[in-house]
Enzyme design. Structure first.
Site, short mmCIF file in Angstrom:
data_model
loop_
_atom_site.label_atom_id
_atom_site.label_comp_id
_atom_site.label_asym_id
_atom_site.label_seq_id
_atom_site.Cartn_x
_atom_site.Cartn_y
_atom_site.Cartn_z
N ASN A 25 27.92 65.24 21.28
CA ASN A 25 29.27 64.67 21.44
C ASN A 25 29.09 63.21 21.83
O ASN A 25 28.75 62.91 22.97
CB ASN A 25 30.02 65.45 22.53
N LYS A 35 31.37 61.07 22.11
CA LYS A 35 32.56 60.56 22.83
C LYS A 35 32.98 59.21 22.23
O LYS A 35 32.84 59.01 21.03
CB LYS A 35 32.29 60.49 24.32
N HIS A 77 38.06 69.73 24.98
CA HIS A 77 37.08 69.13 25.91
C HIS A 77 37.80 68.78 27.21
O HIS A 77 38.96 68.39 27.21
CB HIS A 77 36.47 67.88 25.28
N GLU A 87 37.68 66.29 29.00
CA GLU A 87 38.22 64.92 29.05
C GLU A 87 39.55 64.84 28.31
O GLU A 87 40.37 63.95 28.59
CB GLU A 87 37.18 63.93 28.48
N GLU A 110 31.50 74.34 29.67
CA GLU A 110 31.16 73.03 30.22
C GLU A 110 31.82 72.88 31.59
O GLU A 110 32.99 72.46 31.68
CB GLU A 110 31.69 71.93 29.30
N GLY A 145 28.31 64.62 32.62
CA GLY A 145 27.98 63.22 32.90
C GLY A 145 27.55 62.97 34.33
O GLY A 145 27.40 61.81 34.74
N SER A 205 25.35 67.72 31.31
CA SER A 205 24.08 67.13 31.76
C SER A 205 22.85 67.82 31.20
O SER A 205 21.83 67.93 31.88
CB SER A 205 24.03 67.08 33.29
C1 PEP Z 1 30.15 66.58 27.17
O1 PEP Z 1 30.93 65.69 27.48
O2 PEP Z 1 30.47 67.41 26.31
C2 PEP Z 1 28.87 66.63 27.84
C3 PEP Z 1 28.23 67.76 27.84
O3 PEP Z 1 28.43 65.48 28.44
P1 PEP Z 1 27.03 65.22 29.19
O4 PEP Z 1 25.96 65.90 28.39
O5 PEP Z 1 26.87 63.73 29.17
O6 PEP Z 1 27.16 65.78 30.55
#
Ligand code: PEP
Length: 249
Positions: A11, A13, A95, A97, A165, A171, A210
């Site tokens: 992703n 983003k 997601h 976000e 998630e 992040g 992460s």
């Molecule tokens: C995400 O936003 O889907 C995600 C998993 O981000 P990160 O791997 O940066 O934590």
């Protein structure tokens, strides 16, 4: 029933310009022969060029959101049909976000999933609890409620995946323990079985939050983990490929 083919999706983003397409090309080259399905979900404006560039490579290109309607007066929005028209095969929906920054409810996510299916896109439906919810012992009920509310009946018989998630892991560099991941994935699997019966076993449940080269092997080998949704570490081909290869570690 056979285990689902793992899916490892990046992703991007709101990151990446046309110059970043070289990373996608390197990912396609390095991922050749992987037993996983590998996907990159770049910003919408890169999908056309990326999908033409990766055609025939086996690496799939996906979107990060769609509107729930197929067309109309929705300034600034992009429909599922539009993403499919420029080469997307999958789409990330719900997601955190989008849920927090754009107030997307489970009902909205479910409508978007239905729109994706109408356009022939394979949805990756995201769910996850906040740290407050986890600390209050509510992680499992929150996430299983999201699963129930975000998956429309139209998904029956269609290919899709769910991405667990935890919001606090995205992040942040923090990850749940392997036991916590397994517990949540098991709860999601049981919830999928309520709706889809034995077919629920074939749904990949991805972990996201992460994931990086140093923790990917442990996460990917955890029980009920059917792949990963990778944010920051998907922007660099070397890191993303290390995660893809961790499946075979
Ligand atoms: C995400 O936003 O889907 C995600 C998993 O981000 P990160 O791997 O940066 O934590």
């Amino acid at each position: 029933m056979t285990a689902p083919v793992p899916l490892i999706a990046g992703n991007w983003k709101m990151n990446g310009l046309r110059a970043s397409l070289v990373e996608a090309a390197a990912i396609a080259e390095g991922a050749a022969g992987s037993p996983a399905r590998v996907a990159i979900c770049p910003p919408a404006v890169l999908i056309h060029q990326m999908s033409e560039m990766l055609a025939g490579s086996g690496v799939l290109v996906g979107g990060q959101d769609v509107h729930w309607e197929d067309a109309g007066a929705f300034t600034g929005d992009v429909s599922a049909q539009m993403l499919a028209d420029v080469g997307a095969k999958l789409v990330i929906l719900g997601h955190s976000e989008r849920r927090s920054g754009h107030r997307e409810t489970d009902e909205i996510v479910a409508r978007k999933v239905a729109a994706a299916l109408r356009a022939g896109l394979e949805p990756i439906v995201c769910v996850g609890e906040t740290l407050e919810e986890r600390n209050a012992g509510q992680a499992s009920p929150v996430v299983t409620d999201q699963v129930r509310g975000s998956l429309p009946a139209a998904l029956t018989g269609q290919p899709f995946s769910v991405a667990y998630e935890p919001v606090w892991a995205i992040g942040s560099g923090l990850t749940p323990s392997t036991a916590e991941i397994e517990e949540m994935h098991q709860a999601i699997r049981a919830t999928l079985a309520e709706r889809f019966g034995p077919a629920a076993q074939a749904v990949p449940i991805l972990y996201g939050g992460s994931v990086k080269p140093s923790n990917a092997a442990e996460i990917l080998h955890a029980a009920q983990v059917g792949g990963a949704l990778v944010g920051g570490a998907s922007l660099k081909a070397a890191d993303f490929l290390a995660i893809v290869r961790a499946l075979q570690a």
